[in-house]
Design an enzyme around this catalytic site. Structure first.
Site, PDB file in Angstrom:
ATOM      1  N   LEU A  44       0.878  -1.064   0.044  1.00 59.47           N
ATOM      2  CA  LEU A  44       0.007  -0.005  -0.118  1.00 59.47           C
ATOM      3  C   LEU A  44       0.950   1.068   0.032  1.00 59.47           C
ATOM      4  O   LEU A  44       2.042   1.243   0.710  1.00 59.47           O
ATOM      5  CB  LEU A  44      -1.093  -0.086   1.159  1.00 59.47           C
ATOM      6  N   ASP A  45       0.381   2.562  -0.742  1.00 66.60           N
ATOM      7  CA  ASP A  45       1.175   3.552  -0.360  1.00 66.60           C
ATOM      8  C   ASP A  45       1.513   3.865   0.800  1.00 66.60           C
ATOM      9  O   ASP A  45       0.567   3.628   1.774  1.00 66.60           O
ATOM     10  CB  ASP A  45       0.592   4.643  -1.431  1.00 66.60           C
ATOM     11  N   LYS A  46       2.492   4.641   0.963  1.00 65.41           N
ATOM     12  CA  LYS A  46       2.764   5.323   2.441  1.00 65.41           C
ATOM     13  C   LYS A  46       1.665   5.775   3.046  1.00 65.41           C
ATOM     14  O   LYS A  46       1.292   5.435   4.271  1.00 65.41           O
ATOM     15  CB  LYS A  46       3.999   6.083   2.347  1.00 65.41           C
ATOM     16  N   THR A  88      -1.577   5.293   2.455  1.00 66.09           N
ATOM     17  CA  THR A  88      -2.826   4.745   2.315  1.00 66.09           C
ATOM     18  C   THR A  88      -2.786   3.843   3.512  1.00 66.09           C
ATOM     19  O   THR A  88      -1.717   3.334   4.025  1.00 66.09           O
ATOM     20  CB  THR A  88      -2.911   3.916   1.239  1.00 66.09           C
TER      21      THR A  88
END
Length: 239
Positions: free
Chosen positions: A56-58, A60
């Site tokens: 997951l993106d940082k 998110t």
């Protein structure tokens, strides 16, 4: 502040851990050598052979699956590759939108610097996301996003294509959301700047559905973190 990995776990058996990833922590070790925590590092401290099956993106938050052994990793990695994992995200977007199984099928390419993406019909990689409206507020919408593929920033750019960028996402034109936008009578203390209700992209990985090694199908749901919950509650209250 050091995270306690155990506190993040929302499902665990002999093969898999699913955590509710907090925002602002990277899935994998970042290139900068600032020794900041990463989910992978914390997971390996907890279980030696831990491997992330996706990321997951940082910014998110939400459901993130981790395999505890090589067989479990292969099993889940294949499911991701064959698009058999059902991923559901929740996002708060700008505007009042009525989406019912709206599919955005547009190819995505990374921009030169690698930090952003764009729609590129010539050179982009195949990407599809399906969107459903969960709740419409006055000027915002809570949307369920189901990415079929797993490209970088896919949900964010596909929502831009629907003219519904995620709030608090200036990279892709999503406006910050302030209490004064929602509340008709709003008095700010003198000489203070109003802060947005949320400081990060309003995107949360709500659930993952996949097969365990014995082929049993499980669905793991991740509760909203505090910032996302506050945002949704304020929207409910003032719409």
């Amino acid at each position: 502040m050091r995270l306690n990995f155990k506190d993040l776990i929302i499902f665990e058996n002999d093969d898999y851990i699913v955590i509710n990833k907090p925002p602002y922590i990277a899935s994998l070790d970042e290139r900068q050598a600032d020794n900041s925590q990463s989910i992978l590092r914390l997971a390996k401290e907890y279980s030696d052979d831990a491997q992330l099956a996706h990321r997951l993106d940082k910014e998110t938050s939400g459901a993130l699956a981790i395999a505890k052994n090589p067989a479990a990793y292969r099993h889940l990695a294949m499911q991701f590759e064959h698009r058999q994992v059902e991923k559901r995200y929740h996002a708060v977007v700008n505007g009042a939108n009525d989406f019912e199984m709206i599919s955005v099928y547009l190819p995505i390419a990374q921009k030169r610097d690698g930090t952003q993406v764009m729609i590129d019909r010539q050179k982009g990689k195949e990407a599809e996301t399906i969107f459903n409206t969960i709740k419409v507020y006055r000027n915002h919408t809570l949307v369920e996003c189901m990415p079929v593929t797993g490209r970088m920033h896919q949900i964010r750019i596909h929502l831009v294509c629907l003219k519904a960028p995620i709030v608090c996402d200036p990279t892709y034109g999503g406006e910050f959301i302030y209490l004064s936008d929602l509340k008709r009578k709003f008095n700010l203390k003198k000489d203070t700047d109003e802060l947005p209700l949320m400081k990060r992209v309003a995107l949360h990985s709500r659930s993952l559905t996949f097969r365990l090694l014995n082929d049993e199908i499980i669905k793991v749901e991740a509760p909203y973190p505090k910032d996302f919950e506050v945002l949704v509650k304020q929207l409910e209250k003032f719409s």
